[in-house]
Design a protein around this motif. Structure first.
Motif, PDB file in Angstrom:
ATOM      1  N   GLU A 133       0.826  -1.201   0.000  1.00 57.19           N
ATOM      2  CA  GLU A 133       0.000   0.000   0.000  1.00 57.19           C
ATOM      3  C   GLU A 133       0.863   1.255   0.000  1.00 57.19           C
ATOM      4  OE1 GLU A 133      -3.977   0.099   2.092  1.00 57.19           O
ATOM      5  OE2 GLU A 133      -2.750   1.329   3.462  1.00 57.19           O
ATOM      6  N   HIS A 134       1.966   1.202   0.728  1.00 58.80           N
ATOM      7  CA  HIS A 134       2.921   2.312   0.766  1.00 58.80           C
ATOM      8  C   HIS A 134       3.434   2.612  -0.639  1.00 58.80           C
ATOM      9  CE1 HIS A 134       6.811   4.309   1.930  1.00 58.80           C
ATOM     10  NE2 HIS A 134       6.029   4.847   2.837  1.00 58.80           N
ATOM     11  N   ALA A 135       3.784   1.557  -1.383  1.00 51.59           N
ATOM     12  CA  ALA A 135       4.303   1.731  -2.742  1.00 51.59           C
ATOM     13  C   ALA A 135       3.241   2.309  -3.669  1.00 51.59           C
ATOM     14  CB  ALA A 135       4.806   0.393  -3.278  1.00 51.59           C
ATOM     15  N   VAL A 136       2.015   1.838  -3.561  1.00 51.89           N
ATOM     16  CA  VAL A 136       0.950   2.336  -4.433  1.00 51.89           C
ATOM     17  C   VAL A 136       0.693   3.817  -4.169  1.00 51.89           C
ATOM     18  CG1 VAL A 136      -1.492   2.126  -5.025  1.00 51.89           C
ATOM     19  CG2 VAL A 136      -0.115   0.069  -4.689  1.00 51.89           C
ATOM     20  N   LEU A 137       0.684   4.223  -2.911  1.00 52.35           N
ATOM     21  CA  LEU A 137       0.463   5.629  -2.581  1.00 52.35           C
ATOM     22  C   LEU A 137       1.633   6.496  -3.045  1.00 52.35           C
ATOM     23  CD1 LEU A 137      -1.139   5.299   0.962  1.00 52.35           C
ATOM     24  CD2 LEU A 137      -2.297   5.764  -1.213  1.00 52.35           C
ATOM     25  N   THR A 139       3.538   5.813  -5.600  1.00 46.50           N
ATOM     26  CA  THR A 139       3.387   5.896  -7.057  1.00 46.50           C
ATOM     27  C   THR A 139       2.359   6.957  -7.426  1.00 46.50           C
ATOM     28  OG1 THR A 139       4.030   3.591  -7.423  1.00 46.50           O
ATOM     29  CG2 THR A 139       2.645   4.614  -9.105  1.00 46.50           C
ATOM     30  N   SER A 140       1.258   7.006  -6.699  1.00 43.92           N
ATOM     31  CA  SER A 140       0.252   8.029  -6.942  1.00 43.92           C
ATOM     32  C   SER A 140       0.839   9.421  -6.776  1.00 43.92           C
ATOM     33  CB  SER A 140      -0.925   7.826  -5.979  1.00 43.92           C
ATOM     34  OG  SER A 140      -1.916   8.809  -6.177  1.00 43.92           O
ATOM     35  N   LEU A 141       1.685   9.608  -5.757  1.00 43.74           N
ATOM     36  CA  LEU A 141       2.319  10.913  -5.529  1.00 43.74           C
ATOM     37  C   LEU A 141       3.307  11.245  -6.640  1.00 43.74           C
ATOM     38  CD1 LEU A 141       2.905  13.425  -3.871  1.00 43.74           C
ATOM     39  CD2 LEU A 141       4.487  12.046  -2.479  1.00 43.74           C
ATOM     40  N   PRO A 164       3.356  25.518 -18.444  1.00 43.59           N
ATOM     41  CA  PRO A 164       1.929  25.759 -18.175  1.00 43.59           C
ATOM     42  C   PRO A 164       1.334  24.757 -17.193  1.00 43.59           C
ATOM     43  CG  PRO A 164       2.389  26.062 -20.506  1.00 43.59           C
ATOM     44  CD  PRO A 164       3.656  25.523 -19.890  1.00 43.59           C
ATOM     45  N   ARG A 165       1.736  23.482 -17.283  1.00 44.93           N
ATOM     46  CA  ARG A 165       1.148  22.468 -16.395  1.00 44.93           C
ATOM     47  C   ARG A 165       1.521  22.693 -14.932  1.00 44.93           C
ATOM     48  NH1 ARG A 165       5.135  19.795 -19.228  1.00 44.93           N
ATOM     49  NH2 ARG A 165       6.965  19.219 -17.999  1.00 44.93           N
ATOM     50  N   SER A 166       2.634  23.409 -14.686  1.00 43.73           N
ATOM     51  CA  SER A 166       3.086  23.603 -13.312  1.00 43.73           C
ATOM     52  C   SER A 166       2.117  24.449 -12.496  1.00 43.73           C
ATOM     53  CB  SER A 166       4.474  24.245 -13.292  1.00 43.73           C
ATOM     54  OG  SER A 166       4.417  25.613 -13.677  1.00 43.73           O
ATOM     55  N   HIS A 167       1.248  25.205 -13.169  1.00 41.03           N
ATOM     56  CA  HIS A 167       0.271  26.045 -12.471  1.00 41.03           C
ATOM     57  C   HIS A 167      -0.947  25.250 -12.019  1.00 41.03           C
ATOM     58  CE1 HIS A 167       2.372  29.795 -13.508  1.00 41.03           C
ATOM     59  NE2 HIS A 167       2.592  29.237 -14.689  1.00 41.03           N
ATOM     60  N   ASN A 168      -1.072  24.011 -12.499  1.00 42.19           N
ATOM     61  CA  ASN A 168      -2.191  23.168 -12.073  1.00 42.19           C
ATOM     62  C   ASN A 168      -1.969  22.686 -10.643  1.00 42.19           C
ATOM     63  OD1 ASN A 168      -3.283  23.398 -14.653  1.00 42.19           O
ATOM     64  ND2 ASN A 168      -2.210  21.557 -15.378  1.00 42.19           N
ATOM     65  N   ALA A 169      -3.043  22.416  -9.955  1.00 45.39           N
ATOM     66  CA  ALA A 169      -2.942  21.910  -8.585  1.00 45.39           C
ATOM     67  C   ALA A 169      -2.605  20.422  -8.590  1.00 45.39           C
ATOM     68  CB  ALA A 169      -4.253  22.138  -7.846  1.00 45.39           C
ATOM     69  N   LEU A 170      -1.677  20.040  -7.721  1.00 44.05           N
ATOM     70  CA  LEU A 170      -1.317  18.636  -7.550  1.00 44.05           C
ATOM     71  C   LEU A 170      -2.567  17.824  -7.199  1.00 44.05           C
ATOM     72  CD1 LEU A 170       1.475  16.857  -7.059  1.00 44.05           C
ATOM     73  CD2 LEU A 170       0.686  16.985  -4.690  1.00 44.05           C
ATOM     74  N   ALA A 171      -2.798  16.720  -7.899  1.00 40.82           N
ATOM     75  CA  ALA A 171      -3.972  15.887  -7.637  1.00 40.82           C
ATOM     76  C   ALA A 171      -3.603  14.421  -7.803  1.00 40.82           C
ATOM     77  CB  ALA A 171      -5.123  16.258  -8.567  1.00 40.82           C
ATOM     78  N   LEU A 172      -3.691  13.665  -6.720  1.00 34.48           N
ATOM     79  CA  LEU A 172      -3.368  12.239  -6.762  1.00 34.48           C
ATOM     80  C   LEU A 172      -4.534  11.442  -7.336  1.00 34.48           C
ATOM     81  CD1 LEU A 172      -1.284  13.404  -4.686  1.00 34.48           C
ATOM     82  CD2 LEU A 172      -1.407  11.189  -3.517  1.00 34.48           C
ATOM     83  N   ARG A 173      -4.197  10.336  -8.000  1.00 34.82           N
ATOM     84  CA  ARG A 173      -5.191   9.395  -8.508  1.00 34.82           C
ATOM     85  C   ARG A 173      -4.745   7.994  -8.111  1.00 34.82           C
ATOM     86  NH1 ARG A 173      -4.404  11.506 -14.682  1.00 34.82           N
ATOM     87  NH2 ARG A 173      -4.966  13.721 -14.363  1.00 34.82           N
TER      88      ARG A 173
END
Length: 355
Positions: A133-137, A139-141, A164-173
């Protein structure tokens, strides 16, 4: 999938086609990816039904391999992962090592995203209930950070102006997990092959040139390790980037290391990636493979160089100081082992050409 100069995105269909051809001819089931990097090839082979072993020396690569090779989508608690990702996404930022080193001393991320990376990285250690689970999280980060970075795909430098993409908010999936399981190792490939279990096919894609992947992706290494190392230079590389070097990054040592690997790997067939940007001459490589492994067949592939080559060569002030020598590479997939020529010849003409 994170941006990666060594990515085999354009080669993956041919790699999988060749692996399937080996399976059709020999019944092959097991594959080792000895320099797995972002695991793109390992993922494709796992999806194609092979039992995959993924190895690399980098900590970030081990995390990606645990997520995409070792983790089984059929048994993973996706609902829990989604809840954890939602919790991580809701965290306020904190000032930490990433903010200071990669946002203020350097410009890899906007400070707002650097603070979120710092907060989320601390929380992952507290929330994860087991190493998988640690690895999956993680990877998401990593994948979320990659979507808002300000580089051309290499962490040797960052863009003069914010991407331009750097202005987007960080969002994990939640990562797109793959059904099935595999094996993960983090070791020097030449050391690993001396103790690994035999496999039907080994995919070999060493660096072949002076560029160290450890240095090229030092930001990912630091985020995964969470160790706040001393940093140096404009790129704020980890201090150990000065000393952690692969034999494949040094011309005087690379051929001996490669020859040793070809001799030692316990695989019936080898599938080797070879680029015209590397240290080795193609004739020397083919001669070695024939001498050690017997029959050899080649699949040539042309592809564009990474985007930084198009931008050109600049000094630290952003002034263009040189011309890039070429914008196209020639890469080869070389199959070596019993009846390699017949196996390659069995493929469609738009996939492979035997020599």
């Amino acid at each position: 999938m994170i941006k990666y100069i060594g990515s085999k995105r354009t080669l993956v269909p041919r790699i999988v086609a060749l692996a399937r051809a080996v399976r059709a001819a020999t019944g092959a089931r097991t594959v080792a990816d000895l320099f797995t990097g972002t695991t793109r090839v390992a993922q494709a082979l796992k999806s194609a039904g092979f039992a995959v072993t993924a190895n690399d020396l980098a900590s970030y690569s081990e995390v990606l391999a645990m997520t995409y090779v070792a983790c089984d989508a059929a048994t993973a608690d996706v609902a829990r992962l989604a809840a954890l990702v939602q919790e991580l996404n809701a965290l306020p930022g904190i000032d930490g090592y990433v903010t200071r080193t990669f946002c203020e001393e350097a410009r890899y991320f906007q400070p707002m995203n650097g603070r979120r990376i710092d907060a989320i990285r601390v929380a992952i250690d507290a929330l994860a209930r087991d190493p998988m689970e640690h690895a999956v999280l993680l990877t998401s980060l990593l994948e979320a950070a990659d979507r808002v970075d300000s580089t051309t795909g290499l962490q040797m430098a960052y863009l003069k102006g914010w991407a331009p993409r750097s202005h987007n908010a960080l969002a994990l999936r939640v990562p797109a997990l793959i059904p099935g399981t595999g094996t993960v190792a983090r070791a020097d490939a030449n050391t690993f092959v001396r103790s690994m279990d035999p496999v039907d096919l080994a995919y070999i894609d060493p660096p072949y040139n002076q560029h160290s992947y450890f240095s090229n992706y030092h930001v990912w290494e630091t985020i995964v390790r969470h160790d706040a190392p001393p940093a140096y230079g404009v790129a704020r590389k980890r201090e150990d980037c000065r000393t952690v070097k692969s034999a494949f990054n040094a011309r005087p040592r690379a051929w001996e290391a490669f020859s040793e690997l070809i001799r030692d790997v316990p695989a019936t067939h080898l599938l080797v990636s070879f680029s015209n940007e590397g240290f080795f001459a193609q004739d020397d490589l083919l001669r070695l493979l024939r001498d050690v492994r017997g029959d050899v067949a080649v699949v040539p592939v042309a592809f564009k160089r990474y985007v930084g080559a198009k931008i050109g060569i600049h000094n630290r002030r952003g002034q263009k100081v040189g011309q890039v020598s070429h914008l196209m590479n020639r890469e080869y997939l070389i199959l070596a082992g019993p009846d390699a020529s017949k196996i390659v010849a069995s493929l469609a003409e738009d996939v492979a050409f035997a020599v």
